[in-house]
Design a protein around this motif. Structure first.
Motif, PDB file in Angstrom:
ATOM      1  N   ASN A 186      37.856  38.196  45.661  1.00 23.34           N
ATOM      2  CA  ASN A 186      36.920  38.846  46.566  1.00 23.34           C
ATOM      3  C   ASN A 186      36.797  40.354  46.383  1.00 23.34           C
ATOM      4  O   ASN A 186      36.226  41.033  47.212  1.00 23.34           O
ATOM      5  N   SER A 187      37.326  40.882  45.290  1.00 23.14           N
ATOM      6  CA  SER A 187      37.006  42.267  44.960  1.00 23.14           C
ATOM      7  C   SER A 187      37.085  42.442  43.448  1.00 23.14           C
ATOM      8  O   SER A 187      37.766  41.684  42.761  1.00 23.14           O
ATOM      9  N   PHE A 188      36.342  43.443  42.953  1.00 20.60           N
ATOM     10  CA  PHE A 188      36.302  43.659  41.516  1.00 20.60           C
ATOM     11  C   PHE A 188      37.658  44.134  40.992  1.00 20.60           C
ATOM     12  O   PHE A 188      38.082  43.746  39.912  1.00 20.60           O
ATOM     13  N   SER A 189      38.325  44.987  41.778  1.00 19.65           N
ATOM     14  CA  SER A 189      39.631  45.479  41.329  1.00 19.65           C
ATOM     15  C   SER A 189      40.649  44.345  41.302  1.00 19.65           C
ATOM     16  O   SER A 189      41.461  44.243  40.384  1.00 19.65           O
ATOM     17  N   PHE A 190      40.561  43.488  42.320  1.00 18.04           N
ATOM     18  CA  PHE A 190      41.451  42.335  42.385  1.00 18.04           C
ATOM     19  C   PHE A 190      41.196  41.425  41.186  1.00 18.04           C
ATOM     20  O   PHE A 190      42.134  40.917  40.559  1.00 18.04           O
ATOM     21  N   ALA A 191      39.929  41.263  40.814  1.00 21.82           N
ATOM     22  CA  ALA A 191      39.574  40.441  39.662  1.00 21.82           C
ATOM     23  C   ALA A 191      40.184  41.025  38.395  1.00 21.82           C
ATOM     24  O   ALA A 191      40.767  40.302  37.580  1.00 21.82           O
TER      25      ALA A 191
END
Lengths: 94, 489
Positions: B246-251
């Motif tokens: 649910n977030s680009f950084s997490f991805a």
């Protein structure tokens, strides 16, 4: 005679989450084979020059403008629902 | 959802670098699949409202509830917006596109099939150029197609956990709403590029006004396919799928972890198993197929209730004419003036148009970028409400007016009729004749700290500067204060 195996019938039944008795498997095995047989008639023709048909009608672009219309009232939405929980449909656990 | 018809041959990946690859002898291969909810007024195949917030099942009708005999009618605007996105991604727009039925049995879809597209999608073979510090990385777009979204299922159980649920509650408001699926080629070779691609795609979709593309509301969702292979090889090894991030950084973090995990397995002589890793159970979409079922089990066939879509040159040309300069191109252009990092922050933050206006109004480019990326974002102001001329005056005067006045003005810069002038009249106090007595008084009042500073505890400089700023109500020039505190100590 087109053939369809017992396993194929069971596989298709599982995809539809339908449980079949042994008698039903045999019955559908025969019926599905008949359907395949009928459809395979088409392969007797030479269709190498015929493009695949996605739709029999010779029209395209049947669409509607993006303008809202009334939705169904909730009593009609749920009129045929086997199970209801508040304003939700209720199903067995998925 | 993956249709399996896209090319699986890796194409040339322009300028990919291998940062984050861990061991230099392995090359990660990453492909993305993105779903974007279109913000049309109505659903894809019926004219129920498409929107959040309605009471459960209040936005439904015989079509989206799959009552017998109901027939779908496509939403023209959804088709046009998909084509627009396809054009923005340099796709080929199909002369003829066809809707297919994708069959599966699950309570999120009452028809037992989803209307989607298969081998004749609206848009195919495009690309998105992702600017990086080292030039542009071109990521191939396999296809972008239109389909309908599924209903929302709530799994209920005494324990509140998904496993061991006692029932599933279904809300069909989202069922049948338009969804665009975008599939990339496996052209991405590091987590950072994947993240940049997603940010750029999101900004593109938002600017085209197709979708809010908000991850937290699920109006943009993405899955990542990751595999690794020996560097220099062009084989494609078993991939794992990362879902519900649910977030680009997490991805990016998840991708890096997965790359490292696979490399470790291969280096230990093991084999990577095909599997799906779910990251956010709260956002979990119901997997319609169990793992043992194959793509062929979707039994795609042309939707007999719908005729083909033939966009035609006139329509495509008209839509092409509405496209403006895309974010990727703007990053590259702005990076000629600013650093790549600043350009990227401005564009993906939706701030670059305001930045351009500020520069046109006479603000220093770097200074304007700093203010926008920091204080302006922190103040949470909508860039569209700002009078660029007034903000430019403020930016240019930042060093000459008290910090407090600057902050106060910035907080109000989005208000109608805002004028910077009253704030510009407040001058920062840089006059040492005025500041020195204040500084001396503070030093005299804190002899212990002064002594510690003199014996080497330089960090205490900030203590004195802070006292002076407070004493002067934030109107002193911090640079001058710094200098004078040092001198007087």
């Amino acid at each position: 005679m087109a053939r369809i195996t017992r396993d194929e019938v069971l596989h298709v039944a599982r995809l539809a989450r339908i449980e079949l008795s042994d008698d039903e498997v045999a019955k559908f095995q025969e019926q599905l084979a008949n359907i395949l047989e009928a459809v395979s008639k088409v392969s007797e023709l030479d269709l190498s020059d015929v493009p695949p048909t996605a739709h029999p009608l010779e029209i395209a672009n049947a669409w509607a403008e993006d303008v809202p219309r009334d939705c169904l009232p909730l009593d009609e939405v749920f009129a045929n629902a086997p199970d209801r929980d508040g304003d939700y449909f209720r199903t067995p656990p998925a | 959802m993956t249709t399996g018809v896209g090319s699986t041959e890796p194409e040339k990946s322009g300028g990919a670098d291998l940062r984050g690859a861990g061991a230099g002898s392995w090359e990660p291969v990453i492909g993305l699949e993105i779903h974007v909810q279109l913000k049309t007024e109505t659903k894809m195949f019926c004219r129920c409202r498409n929107g959040f917030g309605g009471e459960p099942n209040s936005q439904t009708c015989p079509v989206c509830l799959a009552f017998p005999g109901a027939l779908p009618v496509p939403n023209r605007r959804a088709i046009e917006e998909t084509i627009k996105l396809g054009l923005a991604l340099d796709c080929t727009i199909a002369e003829r596109a066809v809707f297919h039925r994708k069959n599966y049995f699950y309570p999120d879809n009452p028809k037992a099939y989803q209307i989607s597209q298969y081998d004749e999608p609206l848009c195919a073979r495009g690309h998105l150029d992702v600017p990086t510090e080292h030039g542009v990385t071109r990521i191939g777009i396999t296809r972008a197609h239109l389909e309908e979204d599924a209903a929302k299922n709530v799994h209920v159980a005494a324990s509140g956990r998904i496993h061991g649920a006692t029932a599933t509650l279904v809300d069909f408001n989202r069922c049948g709403t338009p969804l665009v699926e975008i599939v990339t080629e496996p052209d991405i070779h590091d987590a950072e590029t994947a993240k940049r691609f997603l940010q750029l795609l999101r900004q593109t979709v938002v600017e085209l006004e197709l979708s809010d593309a908000e991850l937290e509301h699920g109006s943009m969702r993405f899955d990542v396919n990751v595999s690794v292979r020996p560097a220099g090889s062009d084989e494609l090894r078993t991939r794992t799928e990362l879902k519900n991030m649910n977030s680009f950084s997490f991805a990016a973090k998840g991708i890096e972890r997965e790359i490292a995990r696979q490399i470790r397995i291969y280096e230990d002589g093991g084999v990577v198993e095909q599997e799906t890793l779910h990251f956010d159970p709260a956002h979990e979409e119901s997997p319609p197929l169990r793992s043992k079922e194959e793509a062929q089990d979707y039994r795609y066939f042309p939707e007999p209730d719908l005729v083909p879509v033939e966009p035609g040159k006139d329509l495509v040309d008209r839509l092409r004419a509405t496209l403006q300069v895309l974010p990727g191109a703007r990053i590259t252009r702005i990076a000629e003036t600013l650093s790549f990092y600043d350009a990227d922050v401005l564009v993906t933050g939706g701030l670059d148009r305001l930045w351009t206006s500020l520069v046109d109004a006479g603000a220093d480019p770097k200074e304007a970028a700093n203010v926008l990326a920091n204080q302006f974002v922190a103040a949470g102001i909508d860039p569209g409400t700002v009078d660029a001329g007034e903000l430019a005056k403020l930016v240019s005067a930042r060093a000459e007016i008290p910090r407090a006045a600057f902050d106060e003005a910035l907080a109000k810069v989005g208000e109608r009729g805002f004028s910077a002038d009253p704030y510009l009249e407040q001058k920062v106090v840089a006059d040492t004749a005025e500041l020195d007595p204040i500084i001396q008084r503070i030093i005299d009042a804190n002899p212990a700290q002064a002594e510690q500073y003199r014996s080497g505890k330089e960090g205490l400089l900030g203590f004195f500067v802070g006292r002076v700023m407070k004493e002067t109500g934030g109107s002193a020039d911090p640079r001058v204060v710094n200098e004078r505190v040092r001198a007087l100590l």
